[in-house]
Design a protein around this motif. Structure first.
Motif, mmCIF file in Angstrom:
data_model
loop_
_atom_site.group_PDB
_atom_site.id
_atom_site.type_symbol
_atom_site.label_atom_id
_atom_site.label_comp_id
_atom_site.label_asym_id
_atom_site.label_seq_id
_atom_site.Cartn_x
_atom_site.Cartn_y
_atom_site.Cartn_z
ATOM 1 N N ILE A 11 0.844 -1.201 0.000
ATOM 2 C CA ILE A 11 0.000 0.000 0.000
ATOM 3 C C ILE A 11 0.880 1.252 0.000
ATOM 4 N N THR A 12 1.840 1.290 0.924
ATOM 5 C CA THR A 12 2.740 2.440 1.030
ATOM 6 C C THR A 12 3.528 2.638 -0.259
ATOM 7 N N TRP A 13 4.018 1.536 -0.840
ATOM 8 C CA TRP A 13 4.770 1.610 -2.095
ATOM 9 C C TRP A 13 3.883 2.170 -3.213
ATOM 10 N N THR A 14 2.629 1.707 -3.283
ATOM 11 C CA THR A 14 1.724 2.131 -4.356
ATOM 12 C C THR A 14 1.370 3.612 -4.218
ATOM 13 N N CYS A 38 -9.593 4.540 -0.079
ATOM 14 C CA CYS A 38 -9.691 5.841 0.601
ATOM 15 C C CYS A 38 -9.057 5.767 1.984
ATOM 16 N N ASP A 39 -9.308 4.668 2.705
ATOM 17 C CA ASP A 39 -8.709 4.499 4.036
ATOM 18 C C ASP A 39 -7.189 4.438 3.954
ATOM 19 N N TYR A 40 -6.676 3.706 2.971
ATOM 20 C CA TYR A 40 -5.225 3.582 2.818
ATOM 21 C C TYR A 40 -4.587 4.953 2.602
ATOM 22 N N ILE A 41 -5.202 5.740 1.734
ATOM 23 C CA ILE A 41 -4.642 7.063 1.443
ATOM 24 C C ILE A 41 -4.809 7.987 2.650
ATOM 25 N N LEU A 42 -5.920 7.843 3.371
ATOM 26 C CA LEU A 42 -6.112 8.637 4.590
ATOM 27 C C LEU A 42 -5.001 8.369 5.603
ATOM 28 N N GLU A 43 -4.569 7.116 5.701
ATOM 29 C CA GLU A 43 -3.494 6.771 6.628
ATOM 30 C C GLU A 43 -2.183 7.478 6.267
ATOM 31 N N ASP A 44 -1.991 7.756 4.980
ATOM 32 C CA ASP A 44 -0.770 8.421 4.508
ATOM 33 C C ASP A 44 -1.053 9.833 4.003
ATOM 34 N N LYS A 45 -2.119 10.461 4.534
ATOM 35 C CA LYS A 45 -2.518 11.786 4.036
ATOM 36 C C LYS A 45 -1.441 12.842 4.240
ATOM 37 N N LYS A 46 -0.630 12.702 5.291
ATOM 38 C CA LYS A 46 0.433 13.678 5.531
ATOM 39 C C LYS A 46 1.454 13.636 4.395
#
Length: 166
Positions: free
Chosen positions: A34-37, A101-109
């Protein structure tokens, strides 16, 4: 071998099997992937900008969206105009869209810092999308999900795409 045999089944039957399987065992994705993508989506936006093609307002085509439309959502957040997602099989559903959406919210910063967008704006836009049925969320993103679809036999008009990624 199993996937090759599955691929021989008619697409409509494949989709029914996938839908039934998801009810028992939802599709998952590792945090590392997820982080890589997410990072890859940001990097794609940056590469297009460095090449002199600012994705803002452009028509974007992604070939092979898969289960989670992480990269297209990154392009949407950045300001891409119309988005077309093409998959040979229909893999994305409402559950996986909401997970995206949740995945991106986790890395929103990270997304905020790299794309120069206010963190609160990213959060609000993703929460708004998450609250909608899939069809409405895609419409709000000005996105077409063309699946199942064969890109070689499609109805996308010539010269209608500004950016393509896969």
């Amino acid at each position: 071998m199993r996937h090759a045999l599955f691929g021989l089944l008619p697409p409509s039957f494949q989709e029914r099997i996938r839908t039934a399987k998801r009810k028992v065992s939802p599709h998952t994705m590792s945090k590392g992937l997820i982080t890589w993508t997410i990072g890859n989506g940001i990097q794609q936006v940056e590469m297009f900008k460095k090449a002199g093609i600012d994705p803002k307002g452009k028509t974007y085509l992604e070939l092979g969206t898969g289960w989670y439309p992480i990269v297209p959502v990154i392009f949407h957040l950045y300001g891409c105009g119309h988005i077309k997602l093409v998959d040979s099989q229909k893999l994305m559903d409402l559950t996986n869209f909401r997970k995206t959406c949740d995945y991106i919210l986790e890395d929103k910063k990270l997304v905020s810092e790299k794309l120069g967008l206010p963190e609160c704006e990213i959060e609000q836009r993703l929460l708004d999308l998450k609250a909608l049925p899939l069809k409405d969320a895609l419409a709000k993103m000005d996105t077409e999900y063309l699946a199942p679809n064969d890109i070689l036999e499609n109805s996308i008009p010539d010269n209608s795409i500004d950016i393509i990624s896969s």
